[in-house]
Design a protein around this motif. Structure first.
Motif, short mmCIF file in Angstrom:
data_model
loop_
_atom_site.label_atom_id
_atom_site.label_comp_id
_atom_site.label_asym_id
_atom_site.label_seq_id
_atom_site.Cartn_x
_atom_site.Cartn_y
_atom_site.Cartn_z
N MET B 43 0.80 -1.20 -0.01
CA MET B 43 0.00 0.16 0.05
C MET B 43 0.86 1.05 -0.12
O MET B 43 0.74 2.17 -0.69
CB MET B 43 -0.72 0.21 1.19
N GLY B 44 1.81 1.15 0.80
CA GLY B 44 2.96 2.30 0.84
C GLY B 44 3.43 2.55 -0.61
O GLY B 44 3.45 3.81 -1.00
N GLY B 45 3.78 1.62 -1.06
CA GLY B 45 4.68 1.90 -2.36
C GLY B 45 3.49 2.41 -3.46
O GLY B 45 3.96 3.21 -4.18
N ALA B 46 2.21 1.70 -3.40
CA ALA B 46 1.35 2.10 -4.38
C ALA B 46 1.12 3.69 -4.18
O ALA B 46 0.89 4.41 -5.04
CB ALA B 46 0.05 1.44 -4.29
N LEU B 47 0.78 3.93 -2.86
CA LEU B 47 0.67 5.24 -2.71
C LEU B 47 1.73 6.61 -3.13
O LEU B 47 1.31 7.50 -3.54
CB LEU B 47 0.20 5.43 -0.99
N THR B 48 2.90 5.98 -2.75
CA THR B 48 4.04 6.87 -3.18
C THR B 48 3.99 6.93 -4.57
O THR B 48 4.19 8.27 -5.23
CB THR B 48 5.43 6.21 -2.69
N PHE B 49 3.68 5.99 -5.32
CA PHE B 49 3.80 6.19 -6.80
C PHE B 49 2.69 7.02 -7.29
O PHE B 49 2.81 8.19 -8.09
CB PHE B 49 3.34 4.85 -7.42
N VAL B 50 1.35 6.92 -6.73
CA VAL B 50 0.32 7.65 -7.18
C VAL B 50 0.41 9.10 -6.69
O VAL B 50 0.11 10.17 -7.26
CB VAL B 50 -1.32 7.11 -6.75
N LEU B 51 0.77 9.05 -5.34
CA LEU B 51 0.84 10.44 -4.91
C LEU B 51 1.88 11.58 -5.57
O LEU B 51 1.66 12.76 -5.79
CB LEU B 51 1.12 10.45 -3.31
N THR B 52 3.22 10.87 -5.85
CA THR B 52 4.05 11.97 -6.40
C THR B 52 3.47 12.08 -7.83
O THR B 52 3.49 13.49 -8.12
CB THR B 52 5.24 10.95 -6.52
N LEU B 53 2.99 11.40 -8.47
CA LEU B 53 2.38 11.53 -9.73
C LEU B 53 1.24 12.74 -9.97
O LEU B 53 1.34 13.44 -10.55
CB LEU B 53 1.87 10.28 -10.57
N ALA B 54 0.34 12.27 -8.92
CA ALA B 54 -0.85 13.23 -8.48
C ALA B 54 -0.57 14.65 -8.29
O ALA B 54 -0.90 15.42 -8.94
CB ALA B 54 -1.75 12.58 -7.61
N SER B 55 0.67 14.70 -7.44
CA SER B 55 0.91 16.28 -7.07
C SER B 55 1.65 16.92 -8.25
O SER B 55 1.47 18.14 -8.35
CB SER B 55 1.79 16.13 -5.88
N PHE B 56 2.38 16.04 -9.02
CA PHE B 56 2.94 16.65 -10.22
C PHE B 56 1.84 17.31 -11.06
O PHE B 56 1.76 18.21 -11.66
CB PHE B 56 3.96 15.90 -10.86
N VAL B 57 1.02 16.12 -11.59
CA VAL B 57 0.04 16.38 -12.54
C VAL B 57 -1.05 17.55 -12.07
O VAL B 57 -1.34 18.64 -12.90
CB VAL B 57 -0.80 15.39 -12.96
N CYS B 58 -1.31 17.65 -10.68
CA CYS B 58 -2.26 18.47 -10.26
C CYS B 58 -1.58 19.91 -10.25
O CYS B 58 -2.13 20.92 -10.67
CB CYS B 58 -2.57 18.18 -8.87
N GLY B 59 -0.18 20.07 -9.96
CA GLY B 59 0.58 21.25 -9.86
C GLY B 59 0.78 21.62 -11.41
O GLY B 59 0.36 23.11 -11.80
N VAL B 60 1.01 21.02 -12.39
CA VAL B 60 0.99 21.42 -13.85
C VAL B 60 -0.25 21.90 -14.12
O VAL B 60 -0.32 22.96 -14.71
CB VAL B 60 1.38 20.26 -14.94
#
Lengths: 269, 193
Positions: B43-60
């Motif tokens: 769960m931690g690994g999956a969240l790290t993946f999605v959270l990093t990607l999501a904060s990047f996409v949302c930021g952009v």
């Protein structure tokens, strides 16, 4: 079911413990009163269903915050339930989740701005938790479990009941934390001046601890209620397990269990 | 932002301002998926993946679309839709191209949509005025903090499984008491400046 006929088939709905309020109040299913009582008591989102933990832990540092958070969630829950219920025949099955999310997020945005405009101080102290109402499991859960299947009026009442249940739970948790952690209640000094506030209760660890105690008390009451039921249970001590959760209870009617219990007693003699 | 300030931000986000234990985001999965160390780690690994990607996409999207068109008020709706769509997309992508990773993370991915840590970080990035790069780093650090907390919790729960616990405290309450103690321990890091 009476105590005189010990072998009688058990109707699971009628097995009420003293702890269970439905022994005393009878309300028509899906009526407004029933929904409100259900939300506040029988299916209290925090204490009974253990849902919406993030805001329960984060916004219960003071009673004022708890009221603000609870009432804004109630407003959003009522409106989203009403709209989802009105649109339930139009929304296609496959687009259900995204549509619900958009409806909920729209109302959250409205409340976010209303609060920013009229209650700036409250908005400041609740911070990011107001927009985060979008991902509160209670709202999505009610949309999925109730509003998507029932008419607008019961859904609105369901939102009101669940929201008030949530608010009451937040206020109860917040009252304990604020009283112990800063000696006040909703900002007013309650404890005597000599009282040294235990500030850990308004910090993060206190939130976990207080909620743990509340859920433990609820568990204790449930266990106690279950035990009292067992005392006058017609089947006596459960032999093949718990008849309430047994899917075959209709077939055996608890009788084999009674026979087995008698048999084992005689065997012991 | 200088390198040392960045490092400071990462360390405080992981330890002192831990996302679960001091900001109360992502509590549902923290309590729900922490029975075994392996699943918690997944769960931690999956969240790290999605959270990093999501904060990047949302930021952009926030800085390049919403701000220029003065649509900032739509951010809650836009962010939650991005997170939901991203989770679906990541699931499809992994299923097609990275089968082994999909099988490891697959069951946790749908749970992440309703994980408030993801939306929380996207909104906090806006509130704190972080730019796209710092926002992504903040997202990564938050996710690592979540990973650390959930793995420690899972380890403690595995140890606790054999213990005799008073009946009312079994299940949810004892986990909360454990979280309280962990939270006190993580509070210690806040003292280190």
């Amino acid at each position: 079911m009476s105590r005189k006929n010990p072998g009688e088939l058990i109707d699971p709905d009628r097995r009420k413990s003293r702890f269970d309020l439905s022994r005393y109040i009878y309300l028509r299913k899906d009526s407004v009163q029933e929904r409100v009582v259900n939300g506040i008591y029988f299916e209290n989102p925090v204490f009974m269903l253990v849902l919406g933990m993030c805001p329960t832990l984060a916004t219960t540092t003071s009673v004022t915050n708890a009221i603000g958070m609870g009432l804004s969630t109630t407003a959003i829950l009522m409106m989203s339930n009403l709209f989802i219920s009105l649109l339930r025949k139009i929304i296609p099955e496959r687009m259900r989740m995204p549509s619900y999310i958009v409806i909920i997020a729209s109302f959250v945005t409205i409340v976010d701005f209303l609060m920013q405009g009229f209650l700036p101080q409250m908005y400041e102290s609740l911070g990011v938790y107001i927009p985060l109402i979008v991902v509160n499991c209670i709202i999505m859960g009610r949309a999925e479990a109730y509003a998507g299947k029932h008419g607008p009026l019961p859904s609105l009442a369901d939102g009101l009941g669940m929201g008030l249940g949530f608010t009451v739970a937040l206020i109860v948790v917040a009252a304990v934390r604020e009283l112990l952690g800063s000696g006040t209640l909703a900002g007013f000094q309650v404890m005597p001046a000599a009282y040294e506030p235990i500030s850990i209760f308004v910090l993060a660890p206190g939130a976990f601890l207080v909620l743990a105690m509340f859920v433990a008390v609820m568990n204790r009451l449930k266990i106690g209620a279950a035990r009292r039921e067992d005392e006058w249970d017609p089947t006596g001590k459960f032999v093949c397990g718990d008849c309430r959760s047994c899917p075959r209870v209709k077939g055996c009617g608890g009788k084999p269990a009674v026979e087995a219990a008698k048999g084992s007693q005689e065997g012991r003699r | 932002m200088s390198f040392s300030a960045m490092l400071m931000l990462v360390v405080t986000t992981i330890l002192a301002n831990n996302v679960v234990l001091s900001q109360f985001l992502g509590i549902c999965s923290f309590l729900g998926v922490s029975q075994k160390t392996e699943t918690a780690s997944g769960m931690g690994g999956a969240l790290t993946f999605v959270l990093t990607l999501a904060s990047f996409v949302c930021g952009v999207l926030y800085h390049l679309v919403l701000v220029p068109f003065h649509l900032e008020y739509l951010r809650t709706i836009v962010f939650i839709l991005i997170v939901a769509a991203l989770v679906q997309f990541v699931e499809m992508f992994l299923k097609k191209y990275m089968r082994s990773l999909y099988e490891a993370l697959g069951i946790y991915l749908p749970l992440i949509t309703t994980n408030c840590a993801v939306l929380g970080v996207a909104l906090l990035n806006v509130q704190k005025d972080y730019d796209i790069f710092i926002g992504t780093v903040y997202g990564l650090a938050t996710a690592i903090g979540y990973w650390v907390a959930i793995v420690i919790m899972a380890y403690l729960r595995e140890k606790m499984a054999d213990n005799e616990i008073p009946r009312p405290f079994r299940g949810f309450p004892i986990v909360m008491v454990t979280a309280a103690l962990m939270s006190i321990a993580f509070f210690g890091f806040a003292g280190i400046k």
